[in-house]
Design a protein around this motif. Structure first.
Motif, PDB file in Angstrom:
ATOM      1  N   LYS A 157     -29.556   2.520  97.180  1.00  0.00           N
ATOM      2  CA  LYS A 157     -29.592   3.590  98.185  1.00  0.00           C
ATOM      3  C   LYS A 157     -30.285   3.159  99.484  1.00  0.00           C
ATOM      4  N   GLN A 158     -31.224   2.247  99.378  1.00  0.00           N
ATOM      5  CA  GLN A 158     -31.909   1.676 100.546  1.00  0.00           C
ATOM      6  C   GLN A 158     -31.669   0.183 100.487  1.00  0.00           C
ATOM      7  N   SER A 173     -29.193   3.206 104.715  1.00  0.00           N
ATOM      8  CA  SER A 173     -29.935   3.997 103.746  1.00  0.00           C
ATOM      9  C   SER A 173     -29.162   5.287 103.508  1.00  0.00           C
TER      10      SER A 173
END
Length: 128
Positions: free
Chosen positions: A69-70, A75
């Motif tokens: 996710k990041q 992000s």
């Protein structure tokens, strides 16, 4: 938008999606240059609605259940999670009620989708 302006425009924008982007979509969003992606429904909701293809595809192709996710490119964040993290108060209450209405509406649409898909003799979708 002229092609030369598209990258810089994306890089200074956010991408907003109803559902967590699938493998193809998140790749396209990355290549377009969007640094931030917000989505409303995470994979867990779409899987519960009977559409597990994103998770199955990532598992089968890469042995993972989701993308990072990041990461170095972008992000991502789930709006439902962000709402739940808000401090208690009238704004949060209103947003949670809105989430519940949207979830109910999408559950109804998913049920309709599955009914129509099952009743369609011409359905040739590979993943269901």
């Amino acid at each position: 938008t002229p092609p030369a302006d598209r990258g810089p425009m994306a890089q200074s924008s956010i991408f907003l999606s109803t559902h967590e982007p699938c493998c193809m979509c998140i790749s396209s969003i990355l290549w377009a240059g969007f640094p931030v992606v917000y989505y409303f429904f995470p994979y867990s909701v779409t899987t519960a609605q009977g559409i597990p293809h994103d998770i199955k595809t990532m598992h089968e192709l890469w042995g993972v259940t989701t993308y990072r996710k990041q990461n170095a490119y972008l992000s991502t964040a789930c709006l439902m999670d962000l709402v739940l993290a808000l401090p208690d108060g009238p704004d949060k209450t209103e947003l949670v009620e809105t989430q519940e209405r949207l979830l109910k509406a999408y559950d109804e649409m998913a049920n309709y989708y599955h009914t129509e898909k099952a009743n369609n003799p011409e359905n040739s979708l590979v993943l269901g």
